[in-house]
Design an enzyme around this catalytic site. Structure first.
Site, PDB file in Angstrom:
ATOM      1  N   ASP A 136     -24.443 -35.549 -22.270  1.00 59.35           N
ATOM      2  CA  ASP A 136     -25.181 -34.292 -22.305  1.00 59.35           C
ATOM      3  C   ASP A 136     -24.243 -33.215 -22.846  1.00 59.35           C
ATOM      4  OD1 ASP A 136     -23.577 -33.430 -20.225  1.00 59.35           O
ATOM      5  OD2 ASP A 136     -25.105 -33.687 -18.694  1.00 59.35           O
TER       6      ASP A 136
ATOM      7  N   ASP B 147     -32.038 -39.957 -16.427  1.00 57.50           N
ATOM      8  CA  ASP B 147     -30.747 -39.958 -15.747  1.00 57.50           C
ATOM      9  C   ASP B 147     -30.871 -39.066 -14.525  1.00 57.50           C
ATOM     10  OD1 ASP B 147     -28.813 -37.291 -15.966  1.00 57.50           O
ATOM     11  OD2 ASP B 147     -30.437 -37.319 -17.427  1.00 57.50           O
TER      12      ASP B 147
END
Length: 376
Positions: free
Chosen positions: A92, A271
């Site tokens: 990310d 996630d």
């Protein structure tokens, strides 16, 4: 990165597909264990491969940038070689972490300046710089730098934030397309849909991002305090627009029932820190419901943590033994609970895939959602 959409469920919007990266294939829907600082907390790579059966893990740009730092990662040859994980990795952008430091950061058109939570040192993340950082980390899938507004943002703030995210996205794409990977494999860039809990903003953001034609797309800014029904509504709005032939990644979600409901709405990738964070605190997710392993009721329960065999390594340990480890403050307890929860999450999305391919997903999902939220 390539995506092959193999089957779409007729009763819902659930899909089964396969993502191919230079580090291997990923069968979707998929859950990605979170390895914030380059490791999934308390879990070694061999357990991720054999017990958890993970196909891809997530790393965090903010944390890896601060520790061990880019010089170490570059000299190591990227995160894969540094941590020994040779399957796909997604990073990310660090946007969520930077913006969660509301008292330690300043937001400008250029980017975000923030203070390290480690030593108070000042740093600046820009859309271009975050691409460069993720090139150095070496993930297979890298994310655009975005602003993640709070779940209770008013309309004006949410709109301004979304527009800034779009401007940053254009800069990030230009940097990604104008640079090459540092290592001997390809990387892929995912944009992120924002817009808080406002359907018209979500629609506008999804249309903007769909028009960019990237290899995959993400949905951010959900599970940040808004009601579940709002989250599901926003997912439905966005997925009606994002292209069906590209994978859709719902960031930071969530509980097992959240994941099944989002799969039914057409999400492919997930996630969340919940399996490991809750596991370290003694909460187990099972197909029968939720267990607080510290409770007295498990003291003499010698049945396996997962009697149905969804998580095969659980057959080695009883609930009574795991409770004993937690009560005795033995570090093996949180580790085993984390392995169990991750293994269960991977079983859950794998079983969802099987049910989609068999055409029985809707009935199975409805039954499972009722069971998953039961407190045992």
């Amino acid at each position: 990165m390539d995506f092959n959409l193999q089957y779409s469920d007729k009763a819902t919007k659930a899909r089964a597909g396969e993502i191919t990266t230079d580090h291997g294939r990923i069968q979707t829907p998929i859950f990605m264990p979170v390895g914030t600082v380059g490791s999934v907390k308390g879990i070694q790579v061999s357990d991720l491969e054999t017990a958890v059966r993970a196909q891809i893990i997530l790393g965090n740009t903010y944390h890896l940038y601060l520790r061990p730092g880019l010089e170490v990662l570059r000299k190591a040859g990227g995160l894969h070689r540094f941590n020994g994980w040779d399957k796909p990795i997604l990073t990310d952008s660090g946007g969520f972490q930077v913006f969660s430091l509301s008292h330690r950061r300043k937001l400008r058109e250029e980017g975000a300046t923030f203070q390290s939570h480690i030593d108070g040192s000042r740093h600046t993340f820009t859309p271009e710089g975050v691409v460069d950082i993720q090139r150095t980390i070496g993930a297979d899938i890298i994310m655009a730098f975005d602003e993640c507004p709070p779940g209770d943002s008013d309309y004006r703030y949410a709109k301004s934030s979304m527009e800034l995210t779009h401007r940053w996205l254009e800069r990030g794409i230009a940097r990604f397309d104008g640079t090459d990977p540092l290592y001997d494999y390809r990387q892929t860039f995912f944009p992120i849909v924002q817009g808080a809990g406002y359907a018209d903003l979500r629609r506008q953001s999804a249309e903007f991002i769909a028009g960019l034609g990237r290899e995959g797309n993400a949905i951010g800014g959900l599970a940040v305090g808004e009601p579940e029904e709002v989250m599901y509504e926003m997912i439905e709005v966005v997925n009606a627009i994002l292209p069906a032939d590209k994978p859709r990644y719902l960031m930071g979600v969530g509980t097992p029932s959240n994941i099944l409901e989002a799969i039914a709405l057409g999400v492919d990738m997930f996630d969340c820190v919940m399996p490991t964070r809750n596991g370290r605190n003694g909460m187990l997710f099972t197909a029968q419901g939720i267990i607080n392993i510290r409770n007295e009721k498990w003291k003499q329960d010698f049945s396996p943590m997962d009697p149905d065999g969804h998580c095969p390594q659980d057959l080695l340990y009883s609930k009574a033994y795991l409770r004993h480890l937690f009560v005795a403050k033995e570090m093996l307890g949180p580790q085993l609970a984390s392995i169990h929860n991750l293994s269960f999450y991977l079983w859950l999305v794998g079983e969802a895939r099987k049910q989609i391919l068999a055409g029985t997903f809707f009935e199975w999902k409805e039954r499972m959602v009722r069971q998953l939220n039961v407190r045992l």
